[in-house]
Design a protein around this motif. Structure first.
Motif, PDB file in Angstrom:
ATOM      1  N   PRO A   1      -2.006   4.692   4.667  1.00  0.00           N
ATOM      2  CA  PRO A   1      -2.567   4.293   3.362  1.00  0.00           C
ATOM      3  C   PRO A   1      -4.014   4.682   3.108  1.00  0.00           C
ATOM      4  CG  PRO A   1      -1.158   2.559   4.196  1.00  0.00           C
ATOM      5  CD  PRO A   1      -1.228   3.596   5.268  1.00  0.00           C
TER       6      PRO A   1
ATOM      7  N   ASP B   1       0.833  -1.200   0.000  1.00  0.00           N
ATOM      8  CA  ASP B   1       0.000   0.000   0.000  1.00  0.00           C
ATOM      9  C   ASP B   1       0.870   1.253   0.000  1.00  0.00           C
ATOM     10  OD1 ASP B   1      -2.306  -1.557   0.184  1.00  0.00           O
ATOM     11  OD2 ASP B   1      -2.137  -1.677   2.369  1.00  0.00           O
TER      12      ASP B   1
ATOM     13  N   GLU C   1      -4.925   7.330   0.112  1.00  0.00           N
ATOM     14  CA  GLU C   1      -5.741   6.968  -1.046  1.00  0.00           C
ATOM     15  C   GLU C   1      -6.836   8.003  -1.298  1.00  0.00           C
ATOM     16  OE1 GLU C   1      -8.475   3.194  -2.617  1.00  0.00           O
ATOM     17  OE2 GLU C   1      -7.520   3.146  -0.647  1.00  0.00           O
TER      18      GLU C   1
END
Length: 449
Positions: free
Chosen positions: A322, A302, A326
């Protein structure tokens, strides 16, 4: 003075030393014992130095801060902190000036002037050459400068750095114009230098006596024959500051967050220099500049990031895990102004900001609700306001728009930030709901305060 003749352990003695377990007393002649009293003299020396520096800071603040900046010029974090201290003390820091700056930070005219040695790509030989060529009248233009200095010591890269950091601003504030002119002026000055070295000159030089081998004897208007490029628009303010940051290590002539100085404390009661004093897990907010983004791949594959951020007080590090990365990765652009939300984390005696959300400063719209003193002191009215805002909050993770209360009296106007639990999702719908409930309200962008 005594001479140590032997050294041995004599058991536990009632002495005050630096904590050495063995051999901490010294045997000298005639069976006398000399205790190690290093700590006493050392503490006294530190106390004396502390008193001296405190006296200098109190009585000669300008000179003291200039010396402090010079002594720590290699440490960007410390210099930025000391510049903030100067601002709080009412001391202005002027950017480098080709006609006034010296080697180091210099106190002058109630301000501290940036020194050439703190500018990247400007070496000691170039500084010595500039100071030697500069006389009482100073340099009148870029062409005058290039014509008088030794361009073997002050090369093109050095000149570009001096232009971009603002050293020529007092001569010509249009930095883009100077950079364009440099392409022509530099070659022109080199050609003149070669002609002087070979004993040749052109007709204009001879008529104006601009061909003299002694720099101070050259005609004052010799540089007026230098070529110039076509007029161009100056660099955008943000680009200017970006180049300053790159060459000086921090912003000097201005700061992208200065325009938010009045409203930022209202939204963020603390600054980055105070992160270490905050409790873990408490939700915090900060208005920052994003200086660097380092992308990291976890063992699971990730993506996450480690950010370098700064405000008007100091620089710090923020970690984006992560799931958050994102969601907000598109916002993490270097040299952008952000409002960030997160919490403090302490590991290995280091304080980090764990970033949970972010929003560009330019897109933040605050809901301004006006309250008269009677409403501000009426529990029923405040409860009614609370209910409206809670209805507009919706999903707490998506509620980012802050609500600011304006308490207006005949003689004053006070701004009060309502708690982050009262942030709303849609500022326009919230304003409409407040107006329908007879609460005067409007939208205000953060950059428009």
């Amino acid at each position: 003075m005594v001479k140590i003749v032997t050294r041995k352990y004599l058991g536990k003695q009632n002495v005050y030393d630096i904590g050495v377990e063995h051999d901490h007393n010294f045997a000298i002649k005639n069976s006398f014992i000399a205790s190690n009293c290093f700590n006493k003299s050392h503490s006294t020396a530190y106390a004396y130095v502390t008193y001296q520096t405190a006296y200098l800071k109190a009585n000669y603040p300008l000179e003291y801060m200039a010396a402090l900046l010079t002594a720590n010029s290699g440490d960007t974090d410390k210099v930025q902190r000391y510049i903030t201290n100067c601002t709080n003390m009412g001391i202005s820091i002027d950017p480098p000036d080709i006609n006034r700056s010296g080697v180091d930070f210099t106190p002058t005219l109630g301000k501290i002037l940036f020194g050439f040695s703190a500018v990247r790509n400007v070496g000691q030989s170039a500084i010595a050459c500039i100071l030697e060529a500069r006389n009482e009248t100073g340099f009148k233009s870029l062409a005058d400068f290039c014509d008088r200095v030794d361009l073997r010591a002050v090369n093109r890269r050095t000149l570009e750095s001096l232009i971009y950091c603002g050293a020529f601003d007092k001569i010509e504030p249009n930095r883009q114009q100077l950079i364009n002119d440099l392409e022509l002026v530099y070659d022109w000055a080199q050609s003149r230098a070669k002609d002087r070295a070979s004993g040749q000159g052109n007709l204009l030089d001879l008529l104006g006596d601009g061909f003299s081998s002694t720099p101070n004897k050259r005609a004052n208007n010799a540089f007026e024959t230098a070529p110039k490029s076509k007029p161009v628009m100056d660099l955008p303010p943000q680009k200017k500051l970006q180049m300053e940051k790159e060459l000086l290590g921090f912003y000097v002539s201005d700061h992208p967050l200065k325009s938010l100085r009045q409203i930022a404390p209202l939204l963020t009661p603390i600054n980055l220099s105070q992160l270490g004093e905050q409790r873990e897990e408490i939700r915090l907010c900060a208005v920052v500049m994003l200086n660097n983004v380092k992308k990291v791949v976890t063992k699971k594959g990730d993506q996450m990031a480690i950010l370098q951020i700064e405000d008007l007080t100091t620089q710090s590090e923020a970690v984006v895990f992560p799931k958050t990365y994102e969601r907000i990765s598109s916002l993490l652009q270097v040299d952008t102004r952000l409002i960030i939300w997160g919490k403090v984390d302490r590991r290995d005696e280091q304080t980090q900001f764990i970033l949970e959300d972010a929003e560009p400063v330019e897109t933040v719209q605050m809901v301004m609700v006006e309250l008269n003193p009677q409403q501000a002191g009426n529990i029923d009215e405040l409860h009614r306001l609370k209910i409206i805002l809670q209805e507009q909050a919706g999903d707490k993770e998506k509620a980012k728009m802050p609500v600011i209360g304006i308490i207006q009296t005949e003689n004053s106007r006070k701004l009060v930030r309502l708690g982050w639990q009262f942030c709303v999702q849609d500022s326009r719908i919230t304003v409409q709901a407040l107006q329908n409930a007879s609460f005067p309200a409007h939208i205000k962008s953060l950059t428009g305060i």
